[in-house]
Design a protein around this motif. Structure first.
Motif, short mmCIF file in Angstrom:
data_model
loop_
_atom_site.label_atom_id
_atom_site.label_comp_id
_atom_site.label_asym_id
_atom_site.label_seq_id
_atom_site.Cartn_x
_atom_site.Cartn_y
_atom_site.Cartn_z
N GLY A 156 -5.41 -11.27 -30.86
CA GLY A 156 -5.47 -9.98 -30.20
C GLY A 156 -6.50 -9.90 -29.09
N SER A 157 -6.94 -11.04 -28.59
CA SER A 157 -7.92 -11.04 -27.52
C SER A 157 -7.31 -10.40 -26.28
N GLU A 158 -8.00 -9.45 -25.72
CA GLU A 158 -7.50 -8.73 -24.55
C GLU A 158 -8.28 -9.15 -23.31
N VAL A 159 -7.79 -10.18 -22.66
CA VAL A 159 -8.44 -10.69 -21.46
C VAL A 159 -8.45 -9.62 -20.37
N LEU A 160 -7.36 -8.88 -20.28
CA LEU A 160 -7.24 -7.87 -19.23
C LEU A 160 -8.30 -6.79 -19.35
N LEU A 161 -8.72 -6.48 -20.56
CA LEU A 161 -9.73 -5.44 -20.76
C LEU A 161 -11.14 -5.95 -20.50
N ARG A 162 -11.29 -7.24 -20.35
CA ARG A 162 -12.62 -7.82 -20.15
C ARG A 162 -12.80 -8.37 -18.74
N SER A 163 -11.99 -7.91 -17.82
CA SER A 163 -12.04 -8.47 -16.47
C SER A 163 -13.37 -8.20 -15.79
N ASN A 164 -14.04 -7.09 -16.10
CA ASN A 164 -15.34 -6.83 -15.48
C ASN A 164 -16.38 -7.86 -15.92
N ARG A 165 -16.27 -8.35 -17.14
CA ARG A 165 -17.20 -9.38 -17.62
C ARG A 165 -16.90 -10.72 -16.96
N ILE A 166 -15.63 -11.01 -16.74
CA ILE A 166 -15.28 -12.25 -16.05
C ILE A 166 -15.75 -12.17 -14.60
N ASP A 167 -15.61 -10.99 -13.98
CA ASP A 167 -16.12 -10.79 -12.61
C ASP A 167 -17.62 -11.05 -12.55
N ALA A 168 -18.36 -10.57 -13.55
CA ALA A 168 -19.81 -10.78 -13.59
C ALA A 168 -20.14 -12.27 -13.72
N LEU A 169 -19.38 -12.98 -14.56
CA LEU A 169 -19.58 -14.43 -14.69
C LEU A 169 -19.35 -15.12 -13.35
N LEU A 170 -18.27 -14.76 -12.69
CA LEU A 170 -17.94 -15.39 -11.41
C LEU A 170 -18.99 -15.08 -10.34
N SER A 171 -19.52 -13.87 -10.35
CA SER A 171 -20.51 -13.52 -9.33
C SER A 171 -21.80 -14.32 -9.51
N ARG A 172 -22.08 -14.75 -10.73
CA ARG A 172 -23.29 -15.53 -10.98
C ARG A 172 -23.05 -17.04 -10.85
N LEU A 173 -21.92 -17.51 -11.34
CA LEU A 173 -21.66 -18.96 -11.36
C LEU A 173 -20.90 -19.46 -10.13
N LEU A 174 -20.21 -18.55 -9.45
CA LEU A 174 -19.38 -18.93 -8.31
C LEU A 174 -19.47 -17.83 -7.25
N PRO A 175 -20.67 -17.59 -6.71
CA PRO A 175 -20.83 -16.45 -5.79
C PRO A 175 -20.00 -16.62 -4.52
N HIS A 176 -19.16 -15.65 -4.25
CA HIS A 176 -18.30 -15.63 -3.06
C HIS A 176 -17.45 -16.90 -2.94
N GLY A 177 -17.17 -17.54 -4.07
CA GLY A 177 -16.33 -18.73 -4.05
C GLY A 177 -17.06 -20.01 -3.68
N GLN A 178 -18.38 -19.97 -3.61
CA GLN A 178 -19.16 -21.15 -3.26
C GLN A 178 -19.60 -21.89 -4.51
N LEU A 179 -19.34 -23.19 -4.55
CA LEU A 179 -19.80 -24.01 -5.66
C LEU A 179 -21.31 -24.21 -5.54
N LEU A 180 -22.02 -24.12 -6.66
CA LEU A 180 -23.47 -24.26 -6.66
C LEU A 180 -23.88 -25.59 -7.28
N PHE A 181 -24.81 -26.28 -6.61
CA PHE A 181 -25.44 -27.43 -7.22
C PHE A 181 -26.55 -26.89 -8.11
N LEU A 182 -26.50 -27.19 -9.39
CA LEU A 182 -27.46 -26.62 -10.33
C LEU A 182 -28.36 -27.71 -10.90
N ASN A 183 -29.67 -27.55 -10.73
CA ASN A 183 -30.57 -28.45 -11.45
C ASN A 183 -30.76 -27.89 -12.85
N HIS A 184 -31.41 -28.64 -13.70
CA HIS A 184 -31.51 -28.26 -15.12
C HIS A 184 -32.22 -26.91 -15.30
#
Length: 200
Positions: A156-184
């Motif tokens: 019963g996982s509702e991905v559609l209801l959690r889109s704001n959380r996925i948006d927040a993940l993307l804004s931090r890990l993939l800002p504006h579609g740019q891949l980030l080089f991450l050090n430790h």
């Protein structure tokens, strides 16, 4: 640059036909060049959205086919994971890269990296010159956070209801579609920030 991130079904769903895939979440980055082509200039905003949805649906079907072929070739049976086994499901995930030729569905050639985790497919569509190893690491990180923080493998996982959380993940890990080089150290601080946000 990453052109889009999408989550879709890769296993049969009772409401869909045998070869169909449902797009559960999609985020497009950057301008859509198809809007600027001569034949699409006079399209209304609604027609442009429909055209974009059709392009994403084409990618979802291609990913679904690739996941199915990969699983058949490996002879793997799909075993449902129980909540709490997200890390194990991610380790056993099928993965691959698709080359999307120019015009099918984007105006120029693209690369689509995908992960098939249980019944879900996670895909990053990148420009062909992008660093695919970096893109794969980003896709695995995004997928891990989606699975662990949003409990997407549960019944019963509702991905559609959690889109704001996925948006927040993307804004931090993939800002504006740019891949980030991450050090430790930066990766650890980002992990803490994401975990703190998801705990809200």
């Amino acid at each position: 640059m990453v052109r889009c991130f999408l989550i879709n079904t890769v296993c049969p769903v009772s409401a869909l036909g045998a070869g169909e895939s449902r797009v559960l979440y999609c985020r497009v980055f950057g301008p859509d060049e198809s809007i600027f082509t001569d034949q699409n200039r006079e399209l209304s905003p609604e027609e442009r959205r429909v055209l974009q949805r059709e392009k994403i649906a084409v990618v979802a079907r291609q990913v679904r086919s690739a996941v199915s072929l990969s699983r058949e070739a490996a002879g793997r049976l799909l075993v449902e994971a129980v909540p709490g086994e997200e890390a194990l499901a991610l380790q056993e995930a099928d993965s691959g890269v698709l080359r999307l030729r120019a015009g099918d569905p984007f105006p120029e050639e693209m690369s689509a990296l995908w992960l098939g985790v249980q019944s879900l497919g996670f895909t990053l569509v990148c420009e062909p010159h992008e660093n695919l190893l970096l893109a794969e690491g980003t896709l695995r990180t995004l997928t891990r956070h989606c699975l662990e923080q949003l409990h997407m493998l549960g019944q019963g996982s509702e991905v559609l209801l959690r889109s704001n959380r996925i948006d927040a993940l993307l804004s931090r890990l993939l800002p504006h579609g740019q891949l980030l080089f991450l050090n430790h150290r930066f990766a650890q601080s980002l992990e803490k920030e994401v975990s703190a946000y998801m705990a809200k």
